[in-house]
Design an enzyme around this catalytic site. Structure first.
Site, PDB file in Angstrom:
ATOM      1  CG  LEU A 138      32.861  61.456   4.225  1.00 55.66           C
ATOM      2  CD1 LEU A 138      31.437  61.038   3.879  1.00 55.66           C
ATOM      3  CD2 LEU A 138      33.763  60.232   4.307  1.00 55.66           C
ATOM      4  CG  ASP A 139      37.422  62.402  -1.103  1.00 54.48           C
ATOM      5  OD1 ASP A 139      36.455  62.331  -1.868  1.00 54.48           O
ATOM      6  OD2 ASP A 139      38.198  61.444  -0.918  1.00 54.48           O
ATOM      7  CG  PHE A 140      34.277  67.559  -4.520  1.00 57.13           C
ATOM      8  CD1 PHE A 140      33.416  68.562  -4.096  1.00 57.13           C
ATOM      9  CD2 PHE A 140      34.260  67.189  -5.853  1.00 57.13           C
ATOM     10  CE1 PHE A 140      32.550  69.193  -4.975  1.00 57.13           C
ATOM     11  CE2 PHE A 140      33.397  67.806  -6.750  1.00 57.13           C
ATOM     12  CZ  PHE A 140      32.537  68.821  -6.313  1.00 57.13           C
ATOM     13  CG  ASN A 141      35.387  63.280  -6.560  1.00 58.82           C
ATOM     14  OD1 ASN A 141      34.494  63.923  -7.089  1.00 58.82           O
ATOM     15  ND2 ASN A 141      36.675  63.481  -6.839  1.00 58.82           N
ATOM     16  CB  THR A 142      34.215  60.195  -0.429  1.00 57.11           C
ATOM     17  OG1 THR A 142      35.434  59.822  -1.060  1.00 57.11           O
ATOM     18  CG2 THR A 142      33.760  59.059   0.474  1.00 57.11           C
TER      19      THR A 142
END
Length: 222
Positions: A87-91
């Site tokens: 999952l990306d940093f903001n997810t």
């Protein structure tokens, strides 16, 4: 070994073995009547669910010193945790971890077609035309992409929630699909991966070990 099995020299629990047959801990394997000591496979792979907060990286270390998901996981002896996808940093939301490379590969392989379900908060309400485009397919820089399903998740005013389902795990795919229509995603959470649902009681930064019977059920279904 295949020749020995084909010629009937190998038995499993007293019955003639077949090519491709699987054995499990506790099975008695004989070759020419002599017991075979199986390579240790006693331990079922471990699998845990982690509720990733936004603002953590899915990496073992970051040169810039930002927090990573691995800092919150329980330690393993003579093994290491492997993230099933990213999952990306903001997810935020559901992440699976296992100590088995084979299991991780099977869960991430495209042939498995495991559904990924996300809760998405966007600014403004989607039109029926936009919903249609997202389910029919939009073109991204790395190829076409579409949601299998999209449904309203509530919300009022400028913030609306939607539940979306897709079977791919490309980098920032969900965000990029909305951005292709000029829609801004203000929050994104994965709430399900295949049969695994993020428990409502699991707070951000917390994890839960799956019971051995849950892991065994998964392995039987793969």
């Amino acid at each position: 070994m295949e020749a020995a099995i084909a010629s009937g020299r190998v038995t499993v629990n007293g019955a003639r073995a077949a090519l491709g047959q699987r054995v499990k801990p506790g099975d008695r394997v004989l070759i020419d009547g002599q017991a075979v000591r199986l390579r240790s496979e006693e331990k079922e792979p471990r699998l845990l669910i982690y509720h990733k907060p936004a603002g953590q990286l899915v990496t073992t270390r970051d040169p810039r010193g930002r927090p990573t998901v691995f800092q919150n996981l329980p330690p393993l002896r003579n093994a290491h945790w492997i993230a099933v996808g990213r999952l990306d940093f903001n997810t935020g939301g559901l992440l699976l971890f296992t100590d088995s490379g084979e299991l991780a590969d099977r869960l991430m392989h495209p042939s498995g077609e495991f559904e990924r379900e996300y809760a998405v908060r966007v600014r403004g309400e989607l039109s029926q035309e936009q919903i249609g485009r997202l389910t029919r397919g939009v073109m991204l820089e790395d190829g076409p992409a579409k949601f299998d399903r999209i449904s309203s998740g509530g919300g009022t005013g400028s913030n609306r929630w939607y539940q979306v389902v897709l079977r791919e795990g490309r980098n920032r795919e969900v965000r990029r699909m909305f951005e292709s229509l000029g829609v801004t995603v203000s929050r994104l959470m994965r709430v399900r991966f295949g049969p695994f649902v993020l428990p409502s009681y699991l707070r951000r930064g917390q994890w839960r070990n799956l019971e051995p019977k849950e892991v065994a059920s998964l392995l039987a279904a793969l």
